[in-house]
Enzyme design. Sequence first.
Site, PDB file in Angstrom:
ATOM      1  N   SER A   1      -4.163  19.858   1.643  1.00 56.08           N
ATOM      2  CA  SER A   1      -4.121  20.923   0.844  1.00 56.08           C
ATOM      3  C   SER A   1      -2.835  21.568   0.512  1.00 56.08           C
ATOM      4  CB  SER A   1      -5.139  21.981   1.161  1.00 56.08           C
ATOM      5  OG  SER A   1      -4.891  22.380   2.539  1.00 56.08           O
TER       6      SER A   1
ATOM      7  N   HIS B   1     -10.264  18.349  -2.146  1.00 59.73           N
ATOM      8  CA  HIS B   1      -9.165  18.241  -3.333  1.00 59.73           C
ATOM      9  C   HIS B   1      -9.438  17.081  -4.004  1.00 59.73           C
ATOM     10  CE1 HIS B   1      -7.307  21.980  -2.402  1.00 59.73           C
ATOM     11  NE2 HIS B   1      -7.427  21.636  -1.108  1.00 59.73           N
TER      12      HIS B   1
ATOM     13  N   LYS C   1     -13.012  24.116  -6.676  1.00 64.99           N
ATOM     14  CA  LYS C   1     -11.759  23.441  -7.054  1.00 64.99           C
ATOM     15  C   LYS C   1     -12.044  22.743  -8.313  1.00 64.99           C
ATOM     16  CE  LYS C   1     -10.143  24.288  -2.568  1.00 64.99           C
ATOM     17  NZ  LYS C   1     -10.173  24.195  -0.937  1.00 64.99           N
TER      18      LYS C   1
HETATM   19  C1  LIG Z   1     -10.400  25.048   0.110  1.00 65.48           C
HETATM   20  C2  LIG Z   1     -10.501  24.194   1.113  1.00 65.48           C
HETATM   21  C3  LIG Z   1     -11.686  24.178   1.997  1.00 65.48           C
HETATM   22  C4  LIG Z   1     -12.663  25.658   1.749  1.00 65.48           C
HETATM   23  O1  LIG Z   1     -13.275  25.572   0.709  1.00 65.48           O
HETATM   24  P1  LIG Z   1     -14.082  26.911   0.228  1.00 65.48           P
HETATM   25  O2  LIG Z   1     -15.005  26.477  -0.539  1.00 65.48           O
HETATM   26  O3  LIG Z   1     -12.912  27.370  -0.686  1.00 65.48           O
HETATM   27  O4  LIG Z   1     -14.307  27.597   1.330  1.00 65.48           O
HETATM   28  C5  LIG Z   1     -11.980  23.421   3.078  1.00 65.48           C
HETATM   29  N1  LIG Z   1     -11.216  22.485   3.297  1.00 65.48           N
HETATM   30  C6  LIG Z   1      -9.938  22.174   2.503  1.00 65.48           C
HETATM   31  C7  LIG Z   1      -8.944  21.060   2.722  1.00 65.48           C
HETATM   32  C8  LIG Z   1      -9.808  23.038   1.454  1.00 65.48           C
HETATM   33  O5  LIG Z   1      -8.624  22.756   1.015  1.00 65.48           O
END
Ligand SMILES: *Cc1c(COP(=O)(O)O)cnc(C)c1O
Length: 400
Positions: A184, A212, A244
Amino acid sequence: MRRDANTLRTALAEIDRQHLRRARRTVESFPVPESRAEVVVGGRRVVDFCSNDYLGLARHPLIAKAMSDCATQAGAGSAASHLITGHGTEHQRLEEELADFTGRERALLFSTGYMANLAAIATLADRGEVVALDRLNHASLIDGTLLSGARFSRYAHGDPADAERVLKEHGGQCTVLATDGVFSMDGDIARLPTLARLSRAYKAWFVVDDAHGIGVLGHRGRGLLEQFELDPTEVPVLVGTLGKAFGSFGAFIAGSTDLIELLVQKARTYIYTTALPQPVAAATRKALQIVQDEPWRRERVLALATRFRAAARQLDLHLTPSESPIQPVILGGADIAVRAQNELLEAGFLVVAIRPPTVPAGTARLRITFSAAHSEDQVDALVEALGRIQAQSPKRPDTH
Ligand SMILES: *Cc1c(COP(=O)(O)O)cnc(C)c1O
């Protein structure tokens, strides 16, 4: 920390001393066309280059309508956890559609990706066991390990040979190998085929958090596993997030019937919490349909990221080896990154400086992300602004 007013102030002062104080900014709602990646902060309209809204769906009118239509019918709240009376038709349908989309027997919805990762690791790893984690994994995979009572052992970032060292070192005790698919904060991609082979050889559960990648990567937007042509036997546990690329909220774990059934029985972050509101699930269902019907969105966001890289290279900006919509520019010191962030905001670009402890010390960066909602002109203007900032600032140290 002892209870005393000064200890809190001292802790905050220490954060300030390291230039690590984080501050929220309030994004004001305004009737911007959903097709434009703009937000209003501090009364100013700026181009948003830090959201995870890769496909430009977060303000899509049809998705918003699906949400409000459902709210009219089902209400805003789900009123209970899934195992009591919180599990509704929209949740059920969405789970079936996500199972279908990912080509797995079943999928299970969670309120957040953070909670899904806690569930995956804590259900599969036990006290006395070891979880192998990439050094740059998301915090939720680490916290899942803490919750499980297992120990974690971290391998060098993106290095399957080091992952094998960890698997070997702990013999049969290493029961889970977990990695982000797309990292991320760096935007680079884990070597999933090799890790899949290793985890099978050492009989460890392989958990891939494709937060992602899902919706963005792969021929049909099914994420990294599609891009690498990995099947459910190679990656038995897939975590995807819905806040996302899907522009909605929530997350899921997809896998075998038995895996999902065990999660329903045992995962604390599934059992002891109120079910996601049904209107959110309804919105995600609409988003899932758009993701499948409109491949131009993922083609566009990846093309914009490529355009950015080509222009940024001309300026000799320090990029990471990223093939995703996440394109960080590494600046080094936290203070330098914060200054660049402020200068960009001045110039009309919302970009967030990411500092330790989210990223390793000395690698503070601007985490720039692209969206199908950006225009080519916006991307070009951002590169120009970065060029101006680089020209004004002291030369970056050789180590970075
Ligand atoms: C954003 C993210 C999460 C968490 O997801 P949320 O739905 O925002 O809690 C988990 N793993 C990765 C790699 C992320 O980028």
